[in-house]
Design an enzyme around this catalytic site. Structure first.
Site, PDB file in Angstrom:
ATOM      1  N   HIS A   1      80.583 107.674  14.479  1.00  0.00           N
ATOM      2  CA  HIS A   1      79.961 107.953  13.182  1.00  0.00           C
ATOM      3  C   HIS A   1      78.511 108.407  13.350  1.00  0.00           C
ATOM      4  CE1 HIS A   1      83.009 104.920  11.295  1.00  0.00           C
ATOM      5  NE2 HIS A   1      83.591 106.010  11.764  1.00  0.00           N
TER       6      HIS A   1
ATOM      7  N   ASP B   1      85.308 111.769  12.010  1.00  0.00           N
ATOM      8  CA  ASP B   1      85.525 111.250  13.365  1.00  0.00           C
ATOM      9  C   ASP B   1      85.626 112.378  14.383  1.00  0.00           C
ATOM     10  OD1 ASP B   1      85.474 108.546  12.790  1.00  0.00           O
ATOM     11  OD2 ASP B   1      87.652 108.337  12.661  1.00  0.00           O
TER      12      ASP B   1
ATOM     13  N   HIS C   1      90.893 109.547  17.980  1.00  0.00           N
ATOM     14  CA  HIS C   1      89.843 109.569  18.999  1.00  0.00           C
ATOM     15  C   HIS C   1      90.361 110.011  20.366  1.00  0.00           C
ATOM     16  CE1 HIS C   1      87.201 107.766  16.120  1.00  0.00           C
ATOM     17  NE2 HIS C   1      87.885 106.641  16.054  1.00  0.00           N
TER      18      HIS C   1
END
Length: 305
Positions: free
Chosen positions: A79, A242, A265
């Protein structure tokens, strides 16, 4: 010439770590040209620097975690990196007195405000962009992500959650950052999680800092937060947030088109690793003279909302 950027002066904030639930202080410090983004564990003696890079990414199950050869870690960096990327910051030292960056409100907005509070300094060095020349694609089961050549930065992202709240929202989003504002359209989107997963994590001493104040929490049927969604499509926008942070591990803005389906991710990092591995598929570019940036960076003193 489009120049590199850093902060005008240092600035600090305090928050709670998502997994340990402990108080964490973060200080953002200006850095010289060509430094990149460096995380500094100031709670260790001697202090340990970990530069953001695709190869430095370790665990990606719950967040993006940086780790060095001595297994020193800094987790939940995505973030903050998304805010840094959205504001076009090229060089930064990030002091942190814990193994994780504070979760704040679950979005990138508090970090945007932090940077806005001190302002941006331009450096006398050309800003480097990573321009995609050939398509690059990675897959993992039914999930996939790819980067295609494009003179700007465009994102087409889709998620697929079978949950009554998420199904009522748009799960596909297209955004072109040559014209839209990261701050206005993306930065406020919060992370989200499911109550059943949170209970499991807490039983393993994880997600101890998670709450309705820093995440959208869903049970099997509804959203537990009293406040409404910040965007009608907040879920997919957070996944874009993200991805922007994960793809900034090279400390450079990408010129290309990101297409992704259910990417997280791990897959974001795999895509960036593949980019750096295939050196014939990209190049560094700078913009001299009076050329304008192919990506819109919000002026920090402007009204973003």
């Amino acid at each position: 010439m489009i120049k590199q950027r850093t902060l005008k002066t240092s600035v600090s904030t305090v928050g709670v770590g998502l997994h340990k639930g402990e108080k964490v202080q973060v200080t953002l410090r200006p850095a010289p040209a060509n430094t990149g983004i460096v995380f500094r564990r100031v709670d260790l003696d001697p202090v340990v620097d970990i530069k953001a890079s695709p190869e430095a990414v370790g665990e990606t199950t719950l967040c993006t975690c940086l780790v060095n050869e001595q297994q020193v870690k800094v987790s939940t960096v995505e973030h903050l990196l998304s805010a840094v990327a959205g504001l076009g910051i090229d060089n930064l030292i990030i002091d942190v007195d814990s193994a994780e960056i504070p979760i704040m409100d679950g979005s990138a907005l508090p970090f945007v405000y932090l940077i806005q509070s001190v302002g941006i300094e331009t450096l006398n060095a050309p800003k480097r962009f990573l321009r995609i020349k050939k398509p690059i694609r990675v897959e993992e089961g039914d999930k996939w992500a790819e980067l295609l050549p494009y003179e700007g930065f465009r994102v087409n992202f889709s998620i697929e959650f079978e949950h009554p709240v998420i199904e009522k929202t748009c799960q596909t989003m297209s955004m072109d950052f040559s014209s839209c504002s990261f701050i206005k359209e993306i930065s406020r989107a919060r992370t989200f999680g499911f109550m059943k997963d949170i209970e499991f994590l807490r039983s393993h001493n994880l997600a101890l800092g998670g709450s309705l104040e820093n995440a959208i929490v869903l049970d099997n049927y509804r959203m537990l937060n009293k406040n409404e969604l910040r965007y009608d499509d907040e879920f997919v926008k957070h996944k874009i947030l993200d991805a922007i942070g994960d793809l900034y591990m090279g400390s450079a803005s990408i010129l290309g088109e990101l297409n992704a389906f259910k990417s997280g991710h791990g897959l974001n990092n795999l895509l960036l690793r593949e980019v750096f591995k295939r050196t014939d598929s990209w190049e560094w570019v700078t913009y001299e003279g009076d050329k304008t940036s192919p990506i819109e960076y919000q002026e920090v003193n402007a009204t973003a909302f």
